[in-house]
Design a protein around this motif. Structure first.
Motif, PDB file in Angstrom:
ATOM      1  N   ARG A  47       1.571   5.079   1.750  1.00  0.00           N
ATOM      2  CA  ARG A  47       2.095   5.452   0.431  1.00  0.00           C
ATOM      3  C   ARG A  47       0.989   5.952  -0.496  1.00  0.00           C
ATOM      4  O   ARG A  47       1.245   6.755  -1.397  1.00  0.00           O
TER       5      ARG A  47
ATOM      6  N   LEU B 132       8.843   1.714  -1.150  1.00  0.00           N
ATOM      7  CA  LEU B 132       7.846   0.714  -0.761  1.00  0.00           C
ATOM      8  C   LEU B 132       8.411  -0.695  -0.918  1.00  0.00           C
ATOM      9  O   LEU B 132       8.243  -1.560  -0.045  1.00  0.00           O
TER      10      LEU B 132
ATOM     11  N   GLU C 149       9.046   6.548  -4.793  1.00  0.00           N
ATOM     12  CA  GLU C 149       8.144   6.029  -3.763  1.00  0.00           C
ATOM     13  C   GLU C 149       7.948   4.523  -3.906  1.00  0.00           C
ATOM     14  O   GLU C 149       7.851   3.802  -2.907  1.00  0.00           O
TER      15      GLU C 149
END
Length: 820
Positions: free
Chosen positions: A124, A100, A96
């Motif tokens: 997120r 990002l 993740e």
């Protein structure tokens, strides 16, 4: 099935994640549980900022901040999770972070953030929350189903503020066929559009996610877990005595959320109401509190008031000048165009009798709205059919919400009492046609104080509060604190709450806006390192927006007395045992009264003349009733009353003065009593009450101390010097006795305003004859009271009676307080 939603404050650290896990563990014993999670506290804000920084500054500094927060989570979780589960979590979070980072690099290279990418970046935090909670639950061997909202919740409309197609979403979730034993996890705030791209549901949209999931799963309850005990009658950060609402109807909750209450997202209630699913607001850190339940109640037909809210950062457009503006076509034309531009007016006020139209919108839509109005009304403006559009900035909307409460007796009276207290200028007022709310447009600078005052007038009608700021903790001040402590519980039974917010002397201070504990204030004061500064204190009073602040001056400071006008300008009542303000120059004397009158404040000084005797109030009542003073004669010094009584018994002047000092009857330095200046000050106060424009220097004073007496002596030397006068006073007492009279120290006001302070020989027929041992006596010869005067007498010296007089004045400020 029960759906639980946990907000960011409930997930701000690992410890809180485990508190949430324990709540889930407790709930799952009785039924299946679905959990919707927000992002950990502050993460979403950092993500939003990261887009702006990537666009402008071309760096990923915010990403590093977010990484450090997540790494801290991982560091603590490593000790709590099994190695296998922890490694899986770490890999997922790293994926993740890479996503990002890639997204932010795209923003940085393009100098802008594509519309599809913004919701991906700012969501997120919710993904992190789900990954962490899933690992925690799995580590305790719970079976978990994670719902992907992008695949199951069908979003419609704006990428950042989508709404959900409930029917299609419900079918999608049914297709998942989730086992009944599984805990369901779903990230809040996000959904998927028809292109299966991630869209956001608006800031704080996780509440909406929980409501939608509750409908899709046909849950019995939807619980919103947050950092407050439920919905309150006002924001507890603004109104300290805001009350928890145990019950709300859907319509009341909807109105509260739309008009400023921050506990619930405005879109949350609608789906729950439509499908009749009760919503419960609870506190993660206070699980024993029942919280607020929102549903339809049979009692909803009973008129009730539920809360006071505010919306800040509002601009009001005022259109006036022609009856034409009130016609349906023109109004429809304006709002059709506004709607096309996706502007949502918060408040619309239309007066058909005078053709006025007021539109309130958020500040961030000011320029867009103004352009629309100018364009749509260009013909009317050009032909002067209407006045130029008035733009009123820096406004706010205060709303009072309830259920048909307009049927409630005196509701408008109580609302306007709240507005009247701080003389708020009302720019506009609107009544909701459903009788669920009244909205008032005011200046933004008046919001906090107005909310407090309206809330107090509506919810604390029989509950009276005084916030006390005490300066001076000598004999009188210290005694007053003991009296306040003793009477605290008794007054609370009478719905009177005295909250001591600050205690100060000339050197230092303690301050607590929530109230100082009277049981241990001495220790707290001794530990304090804060020096006393009046301007700092007034600034704190201003910033905290107290309901009924009262400044008590138990000093003898002329410096503080000269600040009374400034204190009143801060909307603070004054109670003073300090006589300096009433005996200083006549200009300041008048300014204090004019300021108090202008701002409708109390300036009370009953103890200035007779300590605990109700002299000032009774004298003012006489004058207000039309009576006129012919002559006044009085013994105005408890210390001199005591001293002259002892002289009668054959005790020397010096010895009697020492006795008076030891009993606390005298001023800090007894020369102020013996010089006659203290009596002169009291006489001046009474003369000014009548209306005589006198200064202290206008009063003739016969001092007990000769003109050649050294007034610069310390106490020890003073008493040595005083012994030289003992023989003189033995002679004067002896001479008076030969005439069957006694000596008394008397203050006199003649009809023409001439004032004297002198030692008089008094016979048995005089009302002042028997006054001694610390008593005061005041004889008023008036048109109504003659030839026999109105006489007030009693003890006029000592810390106890003086403090009691201050206490009495303090309670008299309640006649100003709302709801009395």
């Amino acid at each position: 099935m029960r759906v639980l939603k946990f907000g960011g404050t409930s997930l701000s650290n690992v410890k809180k994640f485990f508190i949430v896990k324990n709540i889930i563990k407790e709930k799952i014993r009785n039924e299946q549980i679905s959990v919707v999670l927000s992002a950990p506290e502050k993460i979403t804000n950092y993500l939003v900022e990261s887009i702006q920084i990537a666009k402008i500054k071309k760096n990923l500094v915010q990403l590093h901040l977010i990484e450090s927060i997540i790494n801290k989570f991982l560091f603590e979780l490593k000790k709590k999770l099994s190695p296998k589960i922890f490694e899986e979590l770490k890999k997922e979070i790293e994926k993740e972070i890479i996503k990002l980072k890639t997204a932010l690099n795209t923003v940085s290279s393009l100098n802008q953030c594509p519309g599809y990418l913004t919701p991906i970046i700012i969501s997120r935090g919710e993904i992190f929350s789900i990954l962490i909670m899933n690992s925690i639950l799995k580590s305790e061997n719970y079976k978990v189903t994670v719902i992907d909202p992008v695949k199951t919740l069908i979003g419609i409309g704006d990428n950042l503020n989508a709404t959900i197609d409930i029917d299609k979403s419900k079918n999608k979730i049914k297709e998942l066929k989730i086992p009944k034993k599984n805990i369901i996890l779903m990230a809040g705030f996000i959904a998927g559009n028809k292109e299966k791209r991630l869209v956001a549901l608006g800031r704080n949209g996780s509440d909406y996610s929980a409501a939608i999931l509750s409908v899709c799963l046909e849950a019995k309850y939807c619980e919103i877990w947050t950092d407050v005990d439920g919905v309150f009658t006002a924001d507890p950060k603004i109104v300290q005595d805001a009350k928890l609402l145990k019950f709300l109807t859907y319509s009341e909750a909807m109105e509260l959320s739309n008009l400023g209450a921050t506990v619930l997202h405005p879109k949350t209630i609608s789906p729950l109401s439509k499908f009749n699913i009760p919503c419960i607001i609870k506190n993660t850190l206070n699980q024993n509190e029942e919280g607020t339940i929102i549903k339809n109640f049979s009692e909803e037909s009973i008129p009730s008031i539920k809360g006071v809210t505010s919306l800040n950062n509002i601009t009001m457009f005022s259109i006036s000048g022609s009856e034409k503006i009130a016609t349906y076509n023109l109004t429809r034309k304006i709002f059709s165009k506004i709607s096309q531009k996706k502007i949502s007016p918060i408040l619309i006020l239309q007066n058909y009798s005078n053709g006025n139209l007021d539109i309130c919108i958020s500040d961030n839509e000011l320029e867009k709205t103004f352009e629309i109005l100018k364009n749509e009304l260009s013909i009317e403006l050009k032909n002067t059919l209407i006045n130029p559009i008035k733009v009123i900035k820096n406004t706010a909307i205060i709303s009072i919400i309830g259920n048909k409460f307009q049927l409630k007796k005196n509701i408008y009276l109580n609302i306007f009492l709240g507005l009247q207290k701080n003389k708020v200028n009302i720019l506009a007022i609107s009544k909701n046609l459903s009788q669920n709310s009244i909205s008032i447009v005011i200046k933004k600078s008046d919001v906090i104080e107005t909310i407090q005052n309206i809330h107090h007038s509506l919810f604390n009608k029989n509950y009276k509060i005084i916030e006390v700021f005490l300066v001076g903790i000598g004999g009188v001040g210290n005694t007053l604190l003991n009296q306040l402590k003793k009477q605290q519980k008794i007054l609370q039974h009478k719905n009177i709450h005295i909250k001591l917010c600050s205690i100060s002397n000339s050197k230092k201070t303690i301050f607590n806006e929530k109230g100082i504990n009277l049981n241990n204030w001495v220790k707290e004061f001794q530990k304090s390192k804060s020096s006393f500064n009046l301007n700092n204190l007034l600034e704190k009073i201003k910033n905290n927006k107290f309901i009924n602040p009262v400044f008590i001056d138990c000093t003898s400071s002329e410096e503080i007395a000269k600040e009374y006008v400034n204190i009143l300008l801060h909307h603070v009542h004054i109670v003073a045992s300090n006589k300096k303000a009433n005996t200083c120059c006549n200009q300041l004397y008048q300014n204090i009264r004019l300021t108090a009158k202008k701002y409708d404040l109390k300036f009370l000084y009953e103890t200035n003349v007779g300590a605990g005797l109700p002299v000032i109030e009774n004298f003012q009542n006489l004058l207000n009733s039309g009576d006129k003073l012919i002559q006044f004669r009085g013994i105005l010094s408890g210390s001199l009353s005591f001293i002259f009584g002892k002289l009668e018994q054959g005790i020397s002047l010096s010895k009697a003065t020492i006795m008076a000092k030891e009993l606390g009857f005298t001023e800090p330095h007894p020369q102020d009593d013996l010089s006659g200046i203290d009596v002169a000050r009291k006489l001046l106060i009474l003369a000014r009450e009548v209306g005589h424009n006198l200064e202290l220097s206008d009063i003739e004073i016969e001092s007990l101390l000769p003109k050649n007496f050294n007034f610069n002596l310390n106490l020890n030397d003073f008493f040595i010097e005083l012994k030289k006068l003992d023989i003189l006073f033995f002679k004067r007492i002896f001479e008076a006795k030969k005439e069957n009279k006694i000596l008394r120290f008397v203050g006199i006001i003649e009809k023409n305003g001439k004032c004297k302070v002198k030692i008089q020989k008094i016979g048995k027929s005089d009302p002042l004859y028997s006054i001694k041992n610390g008593e005061n006596a005041l004889a008023f010869y008036t048109q109504y009271y003659q030839p026999n005067p109105l006489v007030l007498k009693g003890y006029g010296a000592g810390n106890n009676v003086t403090a009691a007089g201050v206490f009495s004045d303090l309670l008299r400020t309640l006649s100003y307080n709302l709801g009395t």
